[in-house]
Design a protein around this motif. Structure first.
Motif, PDB file in Angstrom:
ATOM      1  N   ARG A 115       1.215  -1.091   0.528  1.00 13.86           N
ATOM      2  CA  ARG A 115       0.072  -0.065  -0.187  1.00 13.86           C
ATOM      3  C   ARG A 115       0.873   1.107  -0.505  1.00 13.86           C
ATOM      4  N   PHE A 116       0.560   2.189  -1.139  1.00  9.64           N
ATOM      5  CA  PHE A 116       1.903   3.173  -1.528  1.00  9.64           C
ATOM      6  C   PHE A 116       0.588   4.184  -0.289  1.00  9.64           C
ATOM      7  N   VAL A 117       1.238   4.751   0.803  1.00  7.55           N
ATOM      8  CA  VAL A 117       0.364   6.104   0.940  1.00  7.55           C
ATOM      9  C   VAL A 117       1.614   7.167   2.046  1.00  7.55           C
ATOM     10  N   PRO A 118       2.541   7.818   1.381  1.00 11.17           N
ATOM     11  CA  PRO A 118       3.298   8.840   1.731  1.00 11.17           C
ATOM     12  C   PRO A 118       2.497   9.830   1.197  1.00 11.17           C
ATOM     13  N   ASP A 119       3.438  11.354   2.439  1.00  8.36           N
ATOM     14  CA  ASP A 119       2.710  12.394   1.618  1.00  8.36           C
ATOM     15  C   ASP A 119       3.815  12.882   0.099  1.00  8.36           C
ATOM     16  N   ILE A 120       2.209  13.205  -0.630  1.00 11.24           N
ATOM     17  CA  ILE A 120       2.494  13.992  -1.835  1.00 11.24           C
ATOM     18  C   ILE A 120       2.875  15.605  -1.692  1.00 11.24           C
ATOM     19  N   PRO A 121       3.352  16.160  -2.167  1.00  9.87           N
ATOM     20  CA  PRO A 121       3.812  17.596  -1.744  1.00  9.87           C
ATOM     21  C   PRO A 121       2.987  18.120  -3.161  1.00  9.87           C
ATOM     22  N   GLY A 122       2.257  19.709  -3.258  1.00  7.79           N
ATOM     23  CA  GLY A 122       2.204  20.666  -4.217  1.00  7.79           C
ATOM     24  C   GLY A 122       0.845  21.156  -3.144  1.00  7.79           C
ATOM     25  N   ASP A 123       0.610  22.151  -4.482  1.00  7.13           N
ATOM     26  CA  ASP A 123      -0.895  23.094  -3.731  1.00  7.13           C
ATOM     27  C   ASP A 123      -2.075  22.598  -3.842  1.00  7.13           C
ATOM     28  N   ASP A 124      -1.868  22.367  -4.492  1.00  4.60           N
ATOM     29  CA  ASP A 124      -3.085  21.303  -5.170  1.00  4.60           C
ATOM     30  C   ASP A 124      -3.178  19.622  -3.683  1.00  4.60           C
ATOM     31  N   HIS A 125      -2.933  19.935  -2.861  1.00  3.14           N
ATOM     32  CA  HIS A 125      -2.863  18.776  -1.713  1.00  3.14           C
ATOM     33  C   HIS A 125      -3.113  17.480  -2.147  1.00  3.14           C
ATOM     34  N   PRO A 126      -2.760  16.662  -3.226  1.00  5.19           N
ATOM     35  CA  PRO A 126      -3.264  16.215  -3.689  1.00  5.19           C
ATOM     36  C   PRO A 126      -3.093  14.407  -3.537  1.00  5.19           C
ATOM     37  N   GLY A 127      -2.706  13.876  -2.320  1.00  7.50           N
ATOM     38  CA  GLY A 127      -3.032  12.374  -1.947  1.00  7.50           C
ATOM     39  C   GLY A 127      -2.262  11.744  -2.678  1.00  7.50           C
ATOM     40  N   THR A 128      -2.489  10.299  -2.334  1.00  4.25           N
ATOM     41  CA  THR A 128      -1.848   9.408  -3.481  1.00  4.25           C
ATOM     42  C   THR A 128      -2.933   9.204  -4.041  1.00  4.25           C
ATOM     43  N   PHE A 129      -2.548   9.780  -5.150  1.00  6.21           N
ATOM     44  CA  PHE A 129      -4.194   9.936  -6.241  1.00  6.21           C
ATOM     45  C   PHE A 129      -2.767   8.656  -6.912  1.00  6.21           C
ATOM     46  N   HIS A 130      -4.008   7.978  -8.372  1.00  2.00           N
ATOM     47  CA  HIS A 130      -4.025   7.390  -9.226  1.00  2.00           C
ATOM     48  C   HIS A 130      -2.722   7.576 -10.083  1.00  2.00           C
ATOM     49  N   SER A 131      -1.558   6.075  -9.654  1.00  2.39           N
ATOM     50  CA  SER A 131      -0.474   6.713 -11.260  1.00  2.39           C
ATOM     51  C   SER A 131       0.356   7.303  -9.818  1.00  2.39           C
ATOM     52  N   ARG A 182      13.689  12.875   1.546  1.00  6.75           N
ATOM     53  CA  ARG A 182      12.473  11.583   1.686  1.00  6.75           C
ATOM     54  C   ARG A 182      11.840  10.800   0.587  1.00  6.75           C
ATOM     55  N   HIS A 183      11.847  11.718  -0.434  1.00  9.27           N
ATOM     56  CA  HIS A 183      10.524  10.758  -0.900  1.00  9.27           C
ATOM     57  C   HIS A 183      11.499  10.641  -1.899  1.00  9.27           C
ATOM     58  N   TYR A 184      13.132  10.820  -2.643  1.00  8.67           N
ATOM     59  CA  TYR A 184      13.916  10.220  -2.804  1.00  8.67           C
ATOM     60  C   TYR A 184      14.194   9.062  -2.402  1.00  8.67           C
ATOM     61  N   ASP A 185      14.655   8.883  -1.141  1.00 10.64           N
ATOM     62  CA  ASP A 185      15.072   7.523  -0.232  1.00 10.64           C
ATOM     63  C   ASP A 185      14.141   6.893  -0.284  1.00 10.64           C
ATOM     64  N   LEU A 186      12.157   6.683  -0.139  1.00 13.03           N
ATOM     65  CA  LEU A 186      11.420   6.228  -0.608  1.00 13.03           C
ATOM     66  C   LEU A 186      11.513   5.941  -2.080  1.00 13.03           C
ATOM     67  N   GLU A 217       3.624  -1.035   3.741  1.00 10.18           N
ATOM     68  CA  GLU A 217       3.669   0.036   3.275  1.00 10.18           C
ATOM     69  C   GLU A 217       4.452   0.946   3.534  1.00 10.18           C
ATOM     70  N   PHE A 218       4.071   2.003   2.416  1.00  8.20           N
ATOM     71  CA  PHE A 218       5.161   2.429   1.832  1.00  8.20           C
ATOM     72  C   PHE A 218       4.818   3.685   2.482  1.00  8.20           C
ATOM     73  N   THR A 219       5.801   4.823   3.294  1.00  6.97           N
ATOM     74  CA  THR A 219       5.530   6.057   4.064  1.00  6.97           C
ATOM     75  C   THR A 219       5.977   6.429   3.752  1.00  6.97           C
ATOM     76  N   SER A 220       5.965   7.836   4.172  1.00 10.46           N
ATOM     77  CA  SER A 220       7.121   9.519   4.026  1.00 10.46           C
ATOM     78  C   SER A 220       8.420   8.122   4.784  1.00 10.46           C
ATOM     79  N   ASP A 221       7.932   7.623   5.766  1.00  8.88           N
ATOM     80  CA  ASP A 221       9.300   7.651   6.813  1.00  8.88           C
ATOM     81  C   ASP A 221       9.826   5.791   6.036  1.00  8.88           C
TER      82      ASP A 221
END
Length: 417
Positions: free
Chosen positions: A311-327, A347-351, A393-397
């Motif tokens: 399950r892929f659930v990290p924070d995804i940055p952006g002004d649109d606050h997109p969540g973990t959207f499809h793709s 942290r995103h590059y590490d993940l 789970e793939f998280t922000s950590d």
């Protein structure tokens, strides 16, 4: 864009033709209507650096990929439709014949895809004509199950029903025969299909033609008639939620009794059943339900093959606050974040590096466990089984291994039909 589209792309780090590197064959997504192999996130370089030969296969889409018509059936009964999936199969067979010349091992192939590409992987696994042509499979957000009602999109139409849609398209095109249709400009066919069919909810998809496809691929997974290979599959946290369409609690109770019978009271005892979502209640992830239902069925077989759920659930940055959207997970599995415009941080590059390492290990051996590209041991990722409902789970950590702890999810999986 053009009709001359049946090409594929290869990334290899091999120096000679006898290195026998593991091979990834990738099918892109796009609801069987859109997409192409050159999307930026599908750059295979990072996987190739890990000793994998990456092949991305193009295939026909929409009307040109999934049309069925009585005249086609009469003209070529051995292949009346399913041209998109047959293109995928042709790409796989080309790889089997030729990949050794690029340093790849034709006997160590993983087929993988996301969304409709994952649906394509399911179709290839279910097709009896592919036995032995691949050794592993990956489906990202491409295996769906609605625990409440039947989800029709990924269930192949009968050939006769598909032919009726083909007749409708010919009417919209203003032609009566195949000969007339073949004289039309391909762009005109594409635009007409898009405007007159897709926009009215009539999409051409995989067809049960009794030849390439002989039934529902999910049923083939669950009853063991698929190609029995190790599988990795999962979903993002915020995509494709199904729910019970009920305007109030009274209607929710009525439908719960319809769906769950004597177990309706137990269903209604869960707080999750009363969460309001859209025009109803009880939201649940359709891809999570699909993957887990299939994996549970596999784990109950005497010779169960390894199946790994994520399950892929990290924070995804952006002004649109997109969540973990499809793709969005594709940028991480391919480790191509640098090509994206979102303001990803360290942290995103590490993940992404970690996810690509797990994926590379699975492509090589059928087991995601082992070491990362720097030689560090990865966190253990156990198979999802009836006895051990292990999740990654793939998280922000980073990657966090755990066990399914939702009794509500377990209830739905126990009662899904």
């Amino acid at each position: 864009m053009g009709e001359d589209c049946l090409y594929l792309n290869i990334w290899t780090n091999a120096k000679t033709g006898d290195e026998k590197m593991p091979v990834l064959v990738w099918y892109f997504g796009g609801a069987f209507q859109w997409g192409y192999t050159a999307e930026m996130e599908f750059d295979g370089e990072r996987l190739a650096r890990r000793g994998i030969v990456v092949v991305t296969v193009n295939y026909r889409l929409g009307a040109l990929g999934y049309l069925a018509h009585p005249q086609l059936t009469a003209e070529q009964p051995d292949a009346p439709c399913n041209f998109g999936p047959l293109d995928q199969q042709a790409g796989l067979r080309w790889v089997r014949r030729n990949i050794a010349n690029f340093g790849g091992d034709p006997d160590n192939i993983t087929i993988a895809g996301q969304s409709a590409g994952g649906g394509g992987v399911m179709a290839q696994m279910a097709s009896k004509s592919n036995e032995g042509d691949f050794q592993k499979a990956v489906m990202m957000s491409g295996l769906f199950k609605n625990p409440y009602v039947r989800n029709e999109f990924f269930i192949p139409r009968t050939l006769r029903d598909a032919e009726k849609l083909g007749v409708m398209l010919f009417d919209e095109l203003g032609v009566k025969t195949l000969e007339e249709a073949r004289k039309l400009d391909a762009q005109f066919i594409r635009r007409t299909y898009s405007d007159r069919m897709i926009n009215k909810g009539m999409m051409f998809t995989i067809v049960n033609d009794g030849i390439f496809c002989t039934g529902d691929p999910l049923e083939g997974f669950c009853d063991g008639t698929r190609s029995r290979v190790p599988v990795m599959a999962g979903n993002t946290g915020d995509e494709f939620f199904e729910f019970i369409h009920a305007e109030n609690e009274d209607r929710l109770k009525e439908l719960a009794e319809k769906y769950f019978g004597d177990s309706a009271e137990e269903f209604l005892s869960y707080p999750e059943a009363h969460i309001q979502y859209g025009q109803g209640y009880a939201p649940v992830s359709a891809p999570e339900m699909g993957v887990k239902a299939a994996f549970l069925a596999e784990s109950r077989m005497a010779d169960a093959k390894p199946c790994y759920y994520y399950r892929f659930v990290p924070d995804i940055p952006g002004d649109d606050h997109p969540g973990t959207f499809h793709s969005v997970d594709l940028w991480f599995f391919f480790e191509t974040l640098a090509k994206d415009t979102r303001p990803f941080e360290g942290r995103h590059y590490d993940l992404a590096r970690q996810m690509c390492d797990y994926w590379a290990n699975f492509i090589k051996t059928g087991d995601p466990n082992g070491y990362d590209i720097n030689g560090n041991k990865l966190h253990e990722w156990r198979c999802y089984t009836d006895a051990d409902r292990a999740e990654m789970e793939f998280t922000s950590d980073g990657a966090v291994a755990g066990v399914e702890n939702s009794s509500y999810t377990k209830f739905l999986l126990d009662h899904v039909k």
